[in-house]
Motif scaffolding. Structure first.
Motif, short mmCIF file in Angstrom:
data_model
loop_
_atom_site.label_atom_id
_atom_site.label_comp_id
_atom_site.label_asym_id
_atom_site.label_seq_id
_atom_site.Cartn_x
_atom_site.Cartn_y
_atom_site.Cartn_z
N GLU A 12 0.80 -1.23 0.00
CA GLU A 12 0.00 0.00 0.00
C GLU A 12 0.83 1.28 0.00
OE1 GLU A 12 -2.47 -0.27 3.47
OE2 GLU A 12 -0.77 -0.41 4.84
N GLU A 13 1.96 1.29 0.70
CA GLU A 13 2.72 2.55 0.81
C GLU A 13 3.40 2.94 -0.50
OE1 GLU A 13 3.36 -0.13 2.80
OE2 GLU A 13 3.83 0.51 4.87
N SER A 14 3.61 1.96 -1.38
CA SER A 14 4.44 2.22 -2.55
C SER A 14 3.66 2.62 -3.80
CB SER A 14 5.25 0.97 -2.89
OG SER A 14 5.92 0.49 -1.76
N LEU A 15 2.38 2.23 -3.87
CA LEU A 15 1.68 2.29 -5.15
C LEU A 15 1.58 3.68 -5.78
CD1 LEU A 15 -1.06 -0.34 -4.32
CD2 LEU A 15 0.95 -0.62 -5.76
N ALA A 16 1.17 4.67 -4.97
CA ALA A 16 0.98 6.00 -5.54
C ALA A 16 2.31 6.55 -6.03
CB ALA A 16 0.37 6.93 -4.49
N GLU A 17 3.35 6.34 -5.25
CA GLU A 17 4.67 6.83 -5.63
C GLU A 17 5.18 6.11 -6.89
OE1 GLU A 17 6.42 9.24 -4.86
OE2 GLU A 17 8.41 8.71 -5.65
N LEU A 18 4.93 4.81 -6.98
CA LEU A 18 5.35 4.05 -8.16
C LEU A 18 4.67 4.60 -9.41
CD1 LEU A 18 6.87 1.55 -9.31
CD2 LEU A 18 4.73 0.30 -9.07
N GLU A 85 2.07 -3.80 -27.43
CA GLU A 85 2.90 -4.72 -28.19
C GLU A 85 4.06 -5.20 -27.31
OE1 GLU A 85 4.74 -3.08 -31.66
OE2 GLU A 85 5.65 -5.01 -32.20
N TRP A 86 4.48 -4.33 -26.40
CA TRP A 86 5.54 -4.70 -25.46
C TRP A 86 5.00 -4.71 -24.06
CZ3 TRP A 86 10.24 -6.47 -26.91
CH2 TRP A 86 10.57 -6.31 -28.26
N ILE A 87 5.53 -5.63 -23.25
CA ILE A 87 5.07 -5.75 -21.87
C ILE A 87 6.27 -5.63 -20.95
CG2 ILE A 87 3.98 -7.28 -20.18
CD1 ILE A 87 2.49 -8.59 -22.52
N MET A 88 6.12 -4.78 -19.95
CA MET A 88 7.19 -4.64 -18.97
C MET A 88 6.65 -5.09 -17.63
SD MET A 88 9.89 -1.91 -18.61
CE MET A 88 11.28 -2.75 -17.96
N MET A 89 7.34 -6.02 -16.97
CA MET A 89 6.91 -6.36 -15.62
C MET A 89 7.79 -5.64 -14.62
SD MET A 89 8.09 -10.35 -15.35
CE MET A 89 8.96 -10.47 -13.77
N MET A 90 7.16 -5.18 -13.56
CA MET A 90 7.87 -4.35 -12.59
C MET A 90 7.34 -4.65 -11.20
SD MET A 90 8.03 -0.21 -12.67
CE MET A 90 8.82 -0.09 -14.26
N ASP A 91 8.22 -4.83 -10.22
CA ASP A 91 7.76 -5.06 -8.85
C ASP A 91 7.11 -3.79 -8.31
OD1 ASP A 91 8.75 -7.57 -9.01
OD2 ASP A 91 10.39 -7.29 -7.58
N ALA A 92 6.21 -3.98 -7.37
CA ALA A 92 5.47 -2.83 -6.83
C ALA A 92 6.21 -2.14 -5.70
CB ALA A 92 4.11 -3.30 -6.32
N ASP A 93 7.31 -2.73 -5.24
CA ASP A 93 7.91 -2.26 -3.99
C ASP A 93 8.91 -1.10 -4.15
OD1 ASP A 93 9.85 -3.64 -5.29
OD2 ASP A 93 10.16 -5.16 -3.76
#
Ligand code: UDP
Ligand code: MG
Length: 317
Positions: A12-18, A85-93
């Motif tokens: 929860e703490e990271s999402l808005a900043e991410l 067309e491209w997918i980027m995966m990224m951790d939420a933390d």
């Protein structure tokens, strides 16, 4: 368009900043994007934050699991929903830096379908860093794909990769390996890594044991997934042959003693070789029949339809 998929489990703490950092990086570099947050059964406020972000911004969407299904499941849901067309995966933390996005896209433009991140200067505790090095080295040896950081949360891949490989369990670590096995071109670039500020890591030491077992699975799937009998049958034949050789030797001894009286009489029923030969014969027969069962499963699975991967075609309409 770029689809950014973010698995979320109590972040929860990271999402808005991410979200803010992704927006800053993409708008600066004129990258058209969407963000898909997949809430993997969080018990904190993550979902209401995601829902709030999605309400205010067309480019943001969210998927909420009923319970925690794991990162691979979350990524699969994200890939299915992705439209880019491209997918980027990224951790939420916030350990991955959205500032890296343009470099990933630039690298892919050199003709790669998978660009893996490499946390060159890694900011994790030592008990994660060292086992991880051994693990990466082992993957390189066993699969032939030598990357420094298979488990990096930051990866860019083409939507073709997403539609062809199926990850389940904890196989998300093996996206580059599975893609390379299908002939996609895979490379890596060093990325900036940041320490975790909020929340805590969702994986402990046990991940390395599981990771090792998964590695065996992946090596088997890549090498023999479509022809299991070639492995199990070969092992079976070997043991079967060893067992039969032992029996033959004992039989010859018995004939020599009891029929031709060439050798002094001694019982063969108590010899260790008899027990070994029996065990080897049974083991061999079992491995072979397991192999046949495995072949039966392969022959009947849907997965069997796509045993190849097409790069391009030319044809007349
Ligand atoms: N995650 C998830 N489901 C899980 C475990 C983790 O979606 O069951 C997400 C988590 O929220 C994070 C990412 O996967 O966005 C990586 O997890 P974590 O940071 O704990 O792993 P580490 O960085 O320690 O390898
Ligand atoms: Mg992390």
């Amino acid at each position: 368009m770029l689809s950014i998929i973010v698995p979320v489990f109590n972040e929860e703490e990271s999402l808005a900043e991410l979200r803010r950092q992704i927006e800053a990086s993409c708008s600066k570099n004129e990258i058209e994007y969407e963000i898909i947050f997949i809430d993997d059964g969080s018990s904190d406020q993550s979902w209401s934050i995601i829902a709030g972000l999605a309400r205010d911004d067309q480019r943001i969407s969210g998927i909420r699991f009923r319970r925690n299904f794991g990162k691979a499941a979350a990524l699969t849901a994200g890939m299915d929903a992705a439209r880019g067309e491209w997918i980027m995966m990224m951790d939420a933390d916030l350990q991955d830096d959205p500032e890296e996005i343009p470099q990933f896209l630039a690298k892919s433009a050199e003709g790669y379908q998978v660009v893996n991140g490499w946390k060159q200067r890694r900011l994790d505790p030592w008990h994660k860093v060292y086992p991880s090095r051994v693990f990466n080295w082992m993957i390189g040896r066993l699969t032939g794909l030598k990357l420094h950081d298979h488990n990096c949360g930051l990866k860019l891949f083409h939507s073709d990769v997403a539609s062809e490989i199926h990850i389940y369990g904890e196989l998300h670590r093996f996206i580059p390996v599975l893609a390379a096995a299908r002939g996609f071109r895979v490379t890596e670039i060093p990325v900036n890594h940041r320490p975790r500020e909020f929340g805590h890591s969702k994986y402990g030491i046990i991940r390395f044991l599981r990771g090792f077992l998964d590695l065996l699975t992946v090596v088997f799937l890549i090498g023999y997934g479509q022809r299991p009998q070639h492995m199990l049958g070969a092992i079976g034949l070997f043991f079967f042959a060893v067992g039969i050789a032992g029996f033959s030797y004992l039989s010859l001894l018995w004939i020599g003693m009891n029929i031709f009286h060439l050798l002094p009489e001694q019982p063969i029923g108590t010899r260790p070789l008899l027990a070994y030969s029996t065990a080897a014969t049974i083991l061999g027969a079992q491995a072979m029949s397991l192999g046949l069962l495995a072949e039966l499963i392969v022959a009947n699975t849907v997965q069997n339809r796509a045993t190849f991967s097409i790069r391009e075609t030319v044809k007349h309409e």
